[in-house]
Write a protein that holds these residues in place. Structure first.
Motif, PDB file in Angstrom:
ATOM      1  N   ARG A 189       0.823  -1.210   0.000  1.00  0.00           N
ATOM      2  CA  ARG A 189       0.000   0.000   0.000  1.00  0.00           C
ATOM      3  C   ARG A 189       0.858   1.261   0.000  1.00  0.00           C
ATOM      4  NH1 ARG A 189      -4.526  -2.195   4.371  1.00  0.00           N
ATOM      5  NH2 ARG A 189      -5.607  -3.573   2.883  1.00  0.00           N
ATOM      6  N   ILE A 190       2.145   1.109  -0.214  1.00  0.00           N
ATOM      7  CA  ILE A 190       3.045   2.241  -0.433  1.00  0.00           C
ATOM      8  C   ILE A 190       3.286   2.302  -1.936  1.00  0.00           C
ATOM      9  CG2 ILE A 190       5.308   3.217   0.060  1.00  0.00           C
ATOM     10  CD1 ILE A 190       5.246   1.667   2.709  1.00  0.00           C
ATOM     11  N   VAL A 191       2.690   3.272  -2.595  1.00  0.00           N
ATOM     12  CA  VAL A 191       2.592   3.278  -4.050  1.00  0.00           C
ATOM     13  C   VAL A 191       2.988   4.635  -4.614  1.00  0.00           C
ATOM     14  CG1 VAL A 191       0.827   1.478  -4.136  1.00  0.00           C
ATOM     15  CG2 VAL A 191       0.134   3.869  -3.874  1.00  0.00           C
ATOM     16  N   GLY A 192       3.176   4.649  -5.915  1.00  0.00           N
ATOM     17  CA  GLY A 192       3.425   5.895  -6.620  1.00  0.00           C
ATOM     18  C   GLY A 192       2.140   6.439  -7.219  1.00  0.00           C
ATOM     19  N   HIS A 193       2.165   7.731  -7.543  1.00  0.00           N
ATOM     20  CA  HIS A 193       1.009   8.347  -8.188  1.00  0.00           C
ATOM     21  C   HIS A 193       0.668   7.608  -9.484  1.00  0.00           C
ATOM     22  CE1 HIS A 193      -0.992  12.520  -9.110  1.00  0.00           C
ATOM     23  NE2 HIS A 193      -1.864  11.585  -8.799  1.00  0.00           N
ATOM     24  N   GLY A 194       1.701   7.199 -10.204  1.00  0.00           N
ATOM     25  CA  GLY A 194       1.477   6.484 -11.458  1.00  0.00           C
ATOM     26  C   GLY A 194       0.857   5.120 -11.275  1.00  0.00           C
ATOM     27  N   ILE A 196      -1.543   4.436  -9.136  1.00  0.00           N
ATOM     28  CA  ILE A 196      -2.962   4.547  -8.796  1.00  0.00           C
ATOM     29  C   ILE A 196      -3.774   5.305  -9.849  1.00  0.00           C
ATOM     30  CG2 ILE A 196      -2.487   4.370  -6.341  1.00  0.00           C
ATOM     31  CD1 ILE A 196      -2.819   7.392  -6.116  1.00  0.00           C
ATOM     32  N   ILE A 197      -3.091   5.936 -10.806  1.00  0.00           N
ATOM     33  CA  ILE A 197      -3.800   6.623 -11.881  1.00  0.00           C
ATOM     34  C   ILE A 197      -2.907   6.671 -13.128  1.00  0.00           C
ATOM     35  CG2 ILE A 197      -3.098   8.894 -10.989  1.00  0.00           C
ATOM     36  CD1 ILE A 197      -5.808   9.965 -12.018  1.00  0.00           C
ATOM     37  N   PRO A 198      -2.596   5.496 -13.691  1.00  0.00           N
ATOM     38  CA  PRO A 198      -1.624   5.426 -14.791  1.00  0.00           C
ATOM     39  C   PRO A 198      -2.097   6.059 -16.096  1.00  0.00           C
ATOM     40  CG  PRO A 198      -2.650   3.293 -14.445  1.00  0.00           C
ATOM     41  CD  PRO A 198      -3.097   4.172 -13.310  1.00  0.00           C
ATOM     42  N   HIS A 199      -3.374   6.374 -16.205  1.00  0.00           N
ATOM     43  CA  HIS A 199      -3.854   7.025 -17.421  1.00  0.00           C
ATOM     44  C   HIS A 199      -3.300   8.435 -17.574  1.00  0.00           C
ATOM     45  CE1 HIS A 199      -6.799   3.860 -16.585  1.00  0.00           C
ATOM     46  NE2 HIS A 199      -7.098   3.871 -17.871  1.00  0.00           N
ATOM     47  N   PHE A 200      -2.962   9.076 -16.445  1.00  0.00           N
ATOM     48  CA  PHE A 200      -2.558  10.481 -16.502  1.00  0.00           C
ATOM     49  C   PHE A 200      -1.241  10.779 -15.797  1.00  0.00           C
ATOM     50  CE2 PHE A 200      -7.278  10.325 -16.384  1.00  0.00           C
ATOM     51  CZ  PHE A 200      -7.522  10.788 -17.670  1.00  0.00           C
ATOM     52  N   LYS A 201      -0.765   9.900 -14.936  1.00  0.00           N
ATOM     53  CA  LYS A 201       0.410  10.198 -14.130  1.00  0.00           C
ATOM     54  C   LYS A 201       1.465   9.097 -14.252  1.00  0.00           C
ATOM     55  CE  LYS A 201      -1.427  13.953 -12.457  1.00  0.00           C
ATOM     56  NZ  LYS A 201      -0.883  15.299 -12.791  1.00  0.00           N
ATOM     57  N   ILE A 202       2.737   9.492 -14.073  1.00  0.00           N
ATOM     58  CA  ILE A 202       3.822   8.518 -14.108  1.00  0.00           C
ATOM     59  C   ILE A 202       4.744   8.659 -12.888  1.00  0.00           C
ATOM     60  CG2 ILE A 202       3.846   8.328 -16.619  1.00  0.00           C
ATOM     61  CD1 ILE A 202       6.236  10.234 -16.634  1.00  0.00           C
ATOM     62  N   ASP A 203       4.521   9.673 -12.050  1.00  0.00           N
ATOM     63  CA  ASP A 203       5.432   9.901 -10.935  1.00  0.00           C
ATOM     64  C   ASP A 203       5.253   8.845  -9.826  1.00  0.00           C
ATOM     65  OD1 ASP A 203       2.901  11.385 -10.828  1.00  0.00           O
ATOM     66  OD2 ASP A 203       3.589  12.237  -8.929  1.00  0.00           O
ATOM     67  N   PRO A 204       6.349   8.577  -9.103  1.00  0.00           N
ATOM     68  CA  PRO A 204       7.637   9.264  -9.106  1.00  0.00           C
ATOM     69  C   PRO A 204       8.610   8.827 -10.178  1.00  0.00           C
ATOM     70  CG  PRO A 204       7.643   7.596  -7.395  1.00  0.00           C
ATOM     71  CD  PRO A 204       6.265   7.581  -7.994  1.00  0.00           C
ATOM     72  N   GLY A 205       8.180   8.043 -11.156  1.00  0.00           N
ATOM     73  CA  GLY A 205       8.994   7.766 -12.325  1.00  0.00           C
ATOM     74  C   GLY A 205       9.990   6.636 -12.164  1.00  0.00           C
ATOM     75  N   PRO A 206      10.686   6.294 -13.260  1.00  0.00           N
ATOM     76  CA  PRO A 206      11.567   5.124 -13.264  1.00  0.00           C
ATOM     77  C   PRO A 206      12.872   5.302 -12.491  1.00  0.00           C
ATOM     78  CG  PRO A 206      11.710   6.270 -15.358  1.00  0.00           C
ATOM     79  CD  PRO A 206      10.585   6.922 -14.600  1.00  0.00           C
ATOM     80  N   LYS A 207      13.244   6.527 -12.136  1.00  0.00           N
ATOM     81  CA  LYS A 207      14.488   6.731 -11.390  1.00  0.00           C
ATOM     82  C   LYS A 207      14.279   6.678  -9.874  1.00  0.00           C
ATOM     83  CE  LYS A 207      17.335   7.302 -14.835  1.00  0.00           C
ATOM     84  NZ  LYS A 207      18.015   8.585 -15.085  1.00  0.00           N
ATOM     85  N   PHE A 208      13.039   6.578  -9.443  1.00  0.00           N
ATOM     86  CA  PHE A 208      12.810   6.536  -8.002  1.00  0.00           C
ATOM     87  C   PHE A 208      13.282   5.190  -7.454  1.00  0.00           C
ATOM     88  CE2 PHE A 208      10.369   6.020  -4.074  1.00  0.00           C
ATOM     89  CZ  PHE A 208      10.704   7.218  -3.455  1.00  0.00           C
ATOM     90  N   PRO A 209      14.087   5.185  -6.382  1.00  0.00           N
ATOM     91  CA  PRO A 209      14.717   3.941  -5.899  1.00  0.00           C
ATOM     92  C   PRO A 209      13.828   3.108  -4.983  1.00  0.00           C
ATOM     93  CG  PRO A 209      15.521   5.787  -4.611  1.00  0.00           C
ATOM     94  CD  PRO A 209      14.592   6.366  -5.660  1.00  0.00           C
ATOM     95  N   TRP A 210      12.792   2.517  -5.560  1.00  0.00           N
ATOM     96  CA  TRP A 210      11.865   1.724  -4.755  1.00  0.00           C
ATOM     97  C   TRP A 210      12.572   0.584  -4.026  1.00  0.00           C
ATOM     98  CZ3 TRP A 210       7.198   3.409  -3.667  1.00  0.00           C
ATOM     99  CH2 TRP A 210       6.508   4.230  -4.582  1.00  0.00           C
TER     100      TRP A 210
END
Length: 325
Positions: A189-194, A196-210
């Motif tokens: 349940r720790i997620v990125g904006h992308g 939970i709403i991939p139609h419009f958002k991509i953050d925090p993006g591919p460089k975020f160190p999950w």
């Protein structure tokens, strides 16, 4: 966002917005209900066991703009108001007025911030009602796609700078602190904006160190051994057609938490959700293709966090892991 604040103004705002990690949770009857005014009635407090925390999710964002502009956008009225509970700056930002990095609390955790939009995760929609939002200063951005030949659909041109390591350490400290107050925020349940709403958002993006966050106890990550085991099974399955593979993958995404309907999702939607998943868990190749490695990573995550959901799949006839229906 074309009128940056003067330093004196921003310093005033910072003084008002400086974080305090006070959770404000009431723990006993005496503190259960406070009011600064005198009541004309007698109040008896009998805490009910039939209740739960409002906060169930933690959503991470990048701002795409510098600290000063981010603070202005997130705290001042506008035609399209937006906010978050926390803002985390980055090193070497000329608009940041302090020598050391600080976390800025903009909205009390028990209030609803406007950061998630028309989102969905698990069985919840409108995640503003159920989440804490953290904005992380990072100037990632995407430009409109260039003109191309008729019929082509080129992707936007995106720029993703690396995240500041000191900033990420601060994000980890903040999120770990938040988790001590909200046990319902489980790793998935720790997620990125992308997510939970991939139609419009991509953050925090591919460089975020999950993965780094997960190694620090924040969020989900897979076991490499499980990925290789599932990959071997999937590579051995040559009987499934591409359409059934994509539809089955959409089912697995929904089982993990993504807000996709595996029965009605269009081919474009499956690609969008697949890319969102890859941004989070396979950022080195986020192409929206449902390949075996992406499938194996998702199965490894389901095995780790939702093993009971794997009962809907089985290994049959040496053909790999397939749907039981």
């Amino acid at each position: 966002m074309s009128h940056p604040l003067h330093l004196a103004t921003i310093t005033t705002i910072l003084a008002l917005a400086l974080f305090g990690f006070t959770g404000c949770a009431m723990s006993d009857g005496a503190n259960f209900h406070k009011n600064s005014t005198e009541r004309s009635y007698r109040l008896e407090v009998v805490p009910s066991q039939n209740a739960s925390e409002r906060v169930r999710f933690l959503v991470l964002h990048f701002t795409a703009i510098d600290f000063e502009t981010s603070l202005q956008v997130l705290t001042q009225p506008s035609n399209s108001p937006v906010s978050a509970h926390y803002l985390v700056p980055e090193t070497n930002d000329p608009s940041y007025p302090y020598d050391e990095l600080r976390v800025f609390q903009l909205v009390d955790e028990h209030r609803r911030a406007w950061h998630a939009g028309r989102s969905q995760w698990e069985d919840r929609s409108q995640l503003n009602d159920h989440s804490i939002g953290i904005e992380i200063v990072n100037k990632s951005n995407c430009q409109p796609p260039p003109e191309s030949s008729p019929g082509a659909e080129p992707d936007a041109v995106c720029f993703f700078p690396e995240f500041d390591p000191k900033q990420i350490d601060l994000v980890i400290a903040l999120t770990r602190d938040i988790l001590t107050r909200y046990p319902d925020i489980t790793p998935t349940r720790i997620v990125g904006h992308g997510d939970i709403i991939p139609h419009f958002k991509i953050d925090p993006g591919p460089k975020f160190p999950w993965q780094k966050l997960a190694e620090a106890g924040v969020g989900a990550w897979y076991e490499e051994e499980a990925v290789q085991r599932h990959l071997a099974l999937l590579d051995g399955n040559t009987s499934s057609d591409p359409e059934s593979i994509r539809r089955r993958f959409a089912l697995w995404l929904a089982d993990y938490g993504y807000g996709i309907d595996p029965e009605t999702a269009s081919d474009e939607e499956i690609s969008l959700y697949t890319r969102a998943f890859q941004y989070h868990f396979r950022p080195w190749k986020a192409d929206g293709e449902v390949d075996n490695q992406t499938r194996a990573i998702l199965l490894a995550l389901l095995e780790k966090y939702f093993p009971q959901k794997l009962s809907g799949y089985f290994v049959g006839g040496g053909e790999g892991l397939v749907s039981s229906d």
